[in-house]
Design a protein around this motif. Structure first.
Motif, PDB file in Angstrom:
ATOM      1  N   ASP A   1       0.834  -1.209   0.000  1.00  0.00           N
ATOM      2  CA  ASP A   1       0.000   0.000   0.000  1.00  0.00           C
ATOM      3  C   ASP A   1       0.866   1.256   0.000  1.00  0.00           C
ATOM      4  N   ILE A   2       1.919   1.246   0.810  1.00  0.00           N
ATOM      5  CA  ILE A   2       2.820   2.404   0.874  1.00  0.00           C
ATOM      6  C   ILE A   2       3.523   2.593  -0.463  1.00  0.00           C
ATOM      7  N   GLY A   3       3.949   1.481  -1.062  1.00  0.00           N
ATOM      8  CA  GLY A   3       4.621   1.561  -2.364  1.00  0.00           C
ATOM      9  C   GLY A   3       3.720   2.132  -3.435  1.00  0.00           C
ATOM     10  N   ALA A   4       2.449   1.725  -3.447  1.00  0.00           N
ATOM     11  CA  ALA A   4       1.502   2.236  -4.442  1.00  0.00           C
ATOM     12  C   ALA A   4       1.292   3.734  -4.244  1.00  0.00           C
ATOM     13  N   ALA A   5       1.150   4.169  -2.980  1.00  0.00           N
ATOM     14  CA  ALA A   5       0.976   5.597  -2.700  1.00  0.00           C
ATOM     15  C   ALA A   5       2.238   6.377  -3.058  1.00  0.00           C
ATOM     16  N   ALA A   6       3.392   5.802  -2.734  1.00  0.00           N
ATOM     17  CA  ALA A   6       4.653   6.482  -3.037  1.00  0.00           C
ATOM     18  C   ALA A   6       4.831   6.667  -4.538  1.00  0.00           C
ATOM     19  N   ARG A   7       4.378   5.694  -5.332  1.00  0.00           N
ATOM     20  CA  ARG A   7       4.488   5.817  -6.788  1.00  0.00           C
ATOM     21  C   ARG A   7       3.679   7.020  -7.283  1.00  0.00           C
ATOM     22  N   LEU A   8       2.472   7.200  -6.758  1.00  0.00           N
ATOM     23  CA  LEU A   8       1.644   8.342  -7.159  1.00  0.00           C
ATOM     24  C   LEU A   8       2.276   9.667  -6.731  1.00  0.00           C
ATOM     25  N   VAL A   9       2.769   9.700  -5.492  1.00  0.00           N
ATOM     26  CA  VAL A   9       3.419  10.921  -4.998  1.00  0.00           C
ATOM     27  C   VAL A   9       4.669  11.210  -5.824  1.00  0.00           C
ATOM     28  N   HIS A  10       5.459  10.193  -6.107  1.00  0.00           N
ATOM     29  CA  HIS A  10       6.669  10.357  -6.908  1.00  0.00           C
ATOM     30  C   HIS A  10       6.336  10.931  -8.282  1.00  0.00           C
ATOM     31  N   ASP A  11       5.354  10.354  -8.950  1.00  0.00           N
ATOM     32  CA  ASP A  11       4.981  10.829 -10.285  1.00  0.00           C
ATOM     33  C   ASP A  11       4.542  12.293 -10.246  1.00  0.00           C
ATOM     34  N   GLY A  12       3.741  12.654  -9.244  1.00  0.00           N
ATOM     35  CA  GLY A  12       3.284  14.038  -9.127  1.00  0.00           C
ATOM     36  C   GLY A  12       4.411  15.000  -8.808  1.00  0.00           C
ATOM     37  N   CYS A  13       5.299  14.610  -7.878  1.00  0.00           N
ATOM     38  CA  CYS A  13       6.441  15.463  -7.532  1.00  0.00           C
ATOM     39  C   CYS A  13       7.352  15.661  -8.737  1.00  0.00           C
ATOM     40  N   ARG A  14       7.607  14.581  -9.459  1.00  0.00           N
ATOM     41  CA  ARG A  14       8.466  14.659 -10.636  1.00  0.00           C
ATOM     42  C   ARG A  14       7.866  15.599 -11.683  1.00  0.00           C
ATOM     43  N   ALA A  15       6.568  15.469 -11.929  1.00  0.00           N
ATOM     44  CA  ALA A  15       5.900  16.335 -12.901  1.00  0.00           C
ATOM     45  C   ALA A  15       5.969  17.797 -12.469  1.00  0.00           C
ATOM     46  N   THR A  16       5.770  18.060 -11.176  1.00  0.00           N
ATOM     47  CA  THR A  16       5.835  19.429 -10.660  1.00  0.00           C
ATOM     48  C   THR A  16       7.225  20.005 -10.829  1.00  0.00           C
ATOM     49  N   LEU A  17       8.248  19.250 -10.454  1.00  0.00           N
ATOM     50  CA  LEU A  17       9.619  19.746 -10.603  1.00  0.00           C
ATOM     51  C   LEU A  17       9.951  20.025 -12.063  1.00  0.00           C
ATOM     52  N   ARG A  18       9.550  19.131 -12.946  1.00  0.00           N
ATOM     53  CA  ARG A  18       9.865  19.323 -14.368  1.00  0.00           C
ATOM     54  C   ARG A  18       9.102  20.498 -14.972  1.00  0.00           C
ATOM     55  N   GLU A  19       7.905  20.768 -14.460  1.00  0.00           N
ATOM     56  CA  GLU A  19       7.130  21.902 -14.972  1.00  0.00           C
ATOM     57  C   GLU A  19       7.715  23.231 -14.520  1.00  0.00           C
ATOM     58  N   HIS A  20       8.240  23.292 -13.297  1.00  0.00           N
ATOM     59  CA  HIS A  20       8.633  24.571 -12.717  1.00  0.00           C
ATOM     60  C   HIS A  20      10.137  24.800 -12.600  1.00  0.00           C
ATOM     61  N   PHE A  21      10.950  23.778 -12.896  1.00  0.00           N
ATOM     62  CA  PHE A  21      12.398  23.908 -12.775  1.00  0.00           C
ATOM     63  C   PHE A  21      13.081  23.185 -13.927  1.00  0.00           C
ATOM     64  N   THR A  22      14.222  23.723 -14.338  1.00  0.00           N
ATOM     65  CA  THR A  22      15.107  22.989 -15.223  1.00  0.00           C
ATOM     66  C   THR A  22      16.261  22.537 -14.340  1.00  0.00           C
ATOM     67  N   ILE A  23      16.378  21.212 -14.160  1.00  0.00           N
ATOM     68  CA  ILE A  23      17.375  20.645 -13.262  1.00  0.00           C
ATOM     69  C   ILE A  23      18.313  19.774 -14.080  1.00  0.00           C
ATOM     70  N   ARG A  24      19.602  19.997 -13.910  1.00  0.00           N
ATOM     71  CA  ARG A  24      20.617  19.245 -14.638  1.00  0.00           C
ATOM     72  C   ARG A  24      21.633  18.681 -13.644  1.00  0.00           C
ATOM     73  N   PRO A  25      22.323  17.598 -14.027  1.00  0.00           N
ATOM     74  CA  PRO A  25      23.386  17.075 -13.155  1.00  0.00           C
ATOM     75  C   PRO A  25      24.545  18.062 -13.055  1.00  0.00           C
ATOM     76  N   VAL A  26      25.184  18.087 -11.899  1.00  0.00           N
ATOM     77  CA  VAL A  26      26.387  18.902 -11.718  1.00  0.00           C
ATOM     78  C   VAL A  26      27.522  18.316 -12.559  1.00  0.00           C
ATOM     79  N   ARG A  27      27.651  16.994 -12.532  1.00  0.00           N
ATOM     80  CA  ARG A  27      28.671  16.306 -13.317  1.00  0.00           C
ATOM     81  C   ARG A  27      28.000  15.470 -14.390  1.00  0.00           C
ATOM     82  N   GLU A  28      28.521  15.482 -15.604  1.00  0.00           N
ATOM     83  CA  GLU A  28      27.926  14.739 -16.712  1.00  0.00           C
ATOM     84  C   GLU A  28      28.348  13.275 -16.743  1.00  0.00           C
ATOM     85  N   GLU A  29      29.471  12.950 -16.110  1.00  0.00           N
ATOM     86  CA  GLU A  29      29.943  11.566 -16.111  1.00  0.00           C
ATOM     87  C   GLU A  29      28.947  10.674 -15.365  1.00  0.00           C
ATOM     88  N   LEU A  30      28.928   9.404 -15.717  1.00  0.00           N
ATOM     89  CA  LEU A  30      28.051   8.448 -15.045  1.00  0.00           C
ATOM     90  C   LEU A  30      28.576   8.150 -13.647  1.00  0.00           C
TER      91      LEU A  30
END
Length: 186
Positions: A94-123
């Motif tokens: 149940d927690i995992g299912a809820a976390a997936r929904l929260v994760h998807d929403g948080c990710r969408a919000t961050l991508r809509e309002h911020f441009t976020i890039r890695p500090v380092r490009e190397e893997l």
């Protein structure tokens, strides 16, 4: 804990504080921008001279942008609802299912309002050499840190840097402390 060995939560707090300081203070944002572009690169740091070093000015950060971001995360991901919920009696599924929904929403919000890039490009796991003058605000050394640069090591986390912020404009009458209005069903 030394200044060069800040915990994850310490870095997170520093990142949020810096983020909101940049949003709330044009002069501070300009200094950060110049620093990122290398315009304020100075000679190696020597021991501070007590008479010549002025104490830093401490300034209260405006909470409006933080409250606005929290409101967006609540609106799009039910973030506050999830964090405030007592999950002790729920199953891991149940927690995992809820976390997936929260994760998807948080990710969408961050991508809509911020441009976020890695500090380092190397893997992560890549070997790198950090020469003298590397940006210690963007790279934290961990492990057995002794001596002077150049340092050779492996990237354990690429880091994140915000390149652009696109928060909506607020009216003067907007109460940012209400991050989610109460709902009354009729």
């Amino acid at each position: 804990m030394t200044e060069s060995n800040i915990s994850f939560l310490g870095r997170l707090s520093l990142a949020f504080g810096t983020f909101f300081a940049v949003l709330g203070d044009r002069e501070y944002a300009a200094r950060v921008h110049r620093l990122r572009d290398g315009a304020e690169v100075s000679a190696p740091v020597t021991a501070p001279q007590p008479a010549a070093t002025a104490a830093p000015t401490i300034k209260a950060a405006s909470p409006e942008a933080a409250l606005q971001l929290l409101g967006l995360l609540q609106r799009d991901a039910r973030f506050v609802d999830f964090v405030e919920e007592d999950i002790a009696n729920y199953s891991d599924a149940d927690i995992g299912a809820a976390a997936r929904l929260v994760h998807d929403g948080c990710r969408a919000t961050l991508r809509e309002h911020f441009t976020i890039r890695p500090v380092r490009e190397e893997l992560e796991g890549s070997r790198v050499t950090l020469t003298d003058g590397f940006d210690a605000t963007a790279i934290r050394l961990t492990g057995n840190v002794v001596g002077k640069p150049p340092f050779n090591g492996s990237i354990s986390h690429r880091g994140w840097r915000v390149e652009e912020v696109r928060l909506p404009m607020l009216t003067k009458t907007h109460d940012a402390t209400v991050i989610a209005p109460a709902e009354v069903e009729l």
